[in-house]
Motif scaffolding. Structure first.
Motif, PDB file in Angstrom:
ATOM      1  N   ARG A   1       0.659  -1.542  -0.011  1.00 60.01           N
ATOM      2  CA  ARG A   1      -0.115  -0.463  -0.634  1.00 60.01           C
ATOM      3  C   ARG A   1       0.983   1.245   0.183  1.00 60.01           C
ATOM      4  O   ARG A   1       2.080   1.467   0.713  1.00 60.01           O
ATOM      5  N   THR A   2       1.294   2.264  -0.898  1.00 60.21           N
ATOM      6  CA  THR A   2       1.608   3.114  -0.978  1.00 60.21           C
ATOM      7  C   THR A   2       0.557   4.082  -1.444  1.00 60.21           C
ATOM      8  O   THR A   2      -0.284   4.482  -1.641  1.00 60.21           O
ATOM      9  N   LYS A   3       0.647   5.525  -0.689  1.00 61.07           N
ATOM     10  CA  LYS A   3      -0.041   7.004  -0.781  1.00 61.07           C
ATOM     11  C   LYS A   3      -0.262   7.237  -2.660  1.00 61.07           C
ATOM     12  O   LYS A   3       1.273   7.494  -3.246  1.00 61.07           O
ATOM     13  N   GLY A   4      -1.349   7.582  -2.925  1.00 59.17           N
ATOM     14  CA  GLY A   4      -1.400   7.546  -3.793  1.00 59.17           C
ATOM     15  C   GLY A   4      -1.816   6.936  -5.319  1.00 59.17           C
ATOM     16  O   GLY A   4      -1.801   6.705  -6.280  1.00 59.17           O
ATOM     17  N   GLN A   5      -1.256   5.652  -4.623  1.00 62.16           N
ATOM     18  CA  GLN A   5      -1.021   3.949  -5.613  1.00 62.16           C
ATOM     19  C   GLN A   5      -2.537   3.377  -5.195  1.00 62.16           C
ATOM     20  O   GLN A   5      -2.964   3.275  -3.917  1.00 62.16           O
TER      21      GLN A   5
END
Length: 59
Positions: free
Chosen positions: A8-12
């Protein structure tokens, strides 16, 4: 029983980067180290000097 390793990555969007299935917890637990090694290998094989987005804060 199924276990998924989710990146889980920010903006993805979330990405399933590994999964294991088994009938019992001991079966699944035996698969976890292999899942983590595969994930680490994937990161090592694609390492570069580009910036990496922040990890989502709710992990």
């Amino acid at each position: 029983m199924k276990v998924e390793v989710i990146l889980r990555t920010k903006g993805q969007p979330e990405a399933v980067v590994g999964e294991a299935e088994g009938d019992t917890w001991p079966e699944i637990r035996r698969e976890l180290p292999k899942l983590m090694r595969n994930l680490a290998d994937e990161f090592e094989n694609t390492m570069d000097d580009q910036e990496v987005p922040d990890v989502a804060s709710d992990v």
